[in-house]
Design an enzyme around this catalytic site. Sequence first.
Site, PDB file in Angstrom:
ATOM      1  N   CYS A  88       0.799  -1.225   0.000  1.00 37.66           N
ATOM      2  CA  CYS A  88       0.000   0.000   0.000  1.00 37.66           C
ATOM      3  C   CYS A  88       0.831   1.274   0.000  1.00 37.66           C
ATOM      4  CB  CYS A  88      -0.955  -0.011   1.188  1.00 37.66           C
ATOM      5  SG  CYS A  88      -1.976  -1.496   1.228  1.00 37.66           S
ATOM      6  N   GLU A  93       0.138   5.246  13.517  1.00 39.74           N
ATOM      7  CA  GLU A  93       0.451   6.420  12.710  1.00 39.74           C
ATOM      8  C   GLU A  93       0.395   7.705  13.533  1.00 39.74           C
ATOM      9  OE1 GLU A  93      -0.542   8.421   8.360  1.00 39.74           O
ATOM     10  OE2 GLU A  93      -1.839   6.821   9.127  1.00 39.74           O
ATOM     11  N   LYS A 107      -9.386   7.758   2.982  1.00 40.62           N
ATOM     12  CA  LYS A 107      -9.969   6.447   2.693  1.00 40.62           C
ATOM     13  C   LYS A 107     -11.381   6.318   3.254  1.00 40.62           C
ATOM     14  CE  LYS A 107      -5.516   3.996   2.497  1.00 40.62           C
ATOM     15  NZ  LYS A 107      -4.608   5.135   2.771  1.00 40.62           N
ATOM     16  N   HIS A 157      -9.867   1.900   0.330  1.00 41.63           N
ATOM     17  CA  HIS A 157      -8.409   1.734   0.267  1.00 41.63           C
ATOM     18  C   HIS A 157      -8.030   1.033  -1.040  1.00 41.63           C
ATOM     19  CE1 HIS A 157      -4.350   1.065   1.138  1.00 41.63           C
ATOM     20  NE2 HIS A 157      -4.426   0.295   2.199  1.00 41.63           N
ATOM     21  N   PHE A 178       2.182  -3.477   3.936  1.00 40.75           N
ATOM     22  CA  PHE A 178       2.554  -4.778   4.490  1.00 40.75           C
ATOM     23  C   PHE A 178       4.023  -5.051   4.160  1.00 40.75           C
ATOM     24  CE2 PHE A 178      -1.809  -7.176   4.574  1.00 40.75           C
ATOM     25  CZ  PHE A 178      -2.274  -6.277   5.512  1.00 40.75           C
TER      26      PHE A 178
END
Length: 409
Positions: A161, A312, A333, A338, A397
């Site tokens: 991502c 985050e 998002k 997403h 990921f």
Amino acid sequence: MRKVVVTGLGVINAIAKSKDEFKENLKNMVIGIDHISQFDTTDHKVKIAGEVKDFDPLLYMDKKIAKRYDRFLQFAIAATKEALEDSNLEDGEWKENAAVIVASGIGGFKTLYKEFQKMEKKGPKVVSPFLIPMMISDMASGVVSIEFGLKGPNFNTVSACASSLHAIAMGTMLIRHGYVDVAIVGGAEATIDPMPIAAFANMKALSTRNDDPKGSSRPFDKDRDGFVMGEGAGVVVLESEEHAKKRNANVYGYIEGFGMSGDAYHISAPDENGTGAAKAIKIALKDSNIDPEKIELANCHATSTPSGDIAETRALRNAFGDHAKKIYIQGSKTLFGHALGGAAAIEFIGLILQMKEGFIHGMPNLVNPDDELKDLNIPKETVNYKTKYAIKNAFGFGGHNVSIVYRSL
């Protein structure tokens, strides 16, 4: 090093098929998440996604080409066409060395799944000879190069991502160091399909709020329960400042700096303290050579997962200290889902449009802010505010982290 400017934008996602529509729907906080229409979800735990509805590839390419391109490739072409038109770059010598880095985290999964089904039913003879070029994730860059005659460096960045923000960072690097004058960068993804939905659902990454699609993506909210799959593409035209000025181009703003890091922590979970993310943010700030307190807006990765959003925001606190409480924080998002490898480029375009037009879209699904985030500046409603400096984050990921600092005019 040379300065890098943004001169063209092209986008397609669940709430827009153009940058102008995107701008208006961001301002109005339109939510494009709904029940999945692309396949039968009867046996699936997750039945919602941010689909691009009524997409007609023939508006962007002829029928023969469209049949040979997976949906993610069609999206890439559509977004690039708009970005190049927006930049007003006409045919010329610049194409001979224009870089193309249009990323995809997964590639043509729809085509792969379809061909697997055909082979299972009728054997190997029926598998399409176009399967491999329709499927491999580098082909977004390949078809953009072919369709628009762009002959410079051409490759894909694959980092889940974070893929499309890595693409923008790489394009910036190529221009800064004089390898190219123009770079077409971004990402595309189309994975609203039975297998990816089932796989993400089984790892408990997706929201199961099937009875409330519009309220399903809830970044920073105490009741968030996972991300919502989206799809689409975002493509940005980057140029050296000198090249843009020479042709009297319309400039949106400057990419001031970028930072990249790795968590070295887990294959899918973020470091709970956001250490790697904070490192990428700090590198981006240092690379930009600006006072961190100049940052007024953070467009976050903000997937709406329980661990990701907290990690985050901890990274933001780590990087900015007390100033983190003053920064407007948002996650786009929540409006369109997403789009995995295409997400960051789509959201970066949204950031640029907001800064140009002088607003910050709100977070309509922020009903019960997480206790840890209550002191942060996360607007529920759209705010009229002209931002000069902002940061965009993306994580993937594997522990991939990217941050970009952007300055508007």
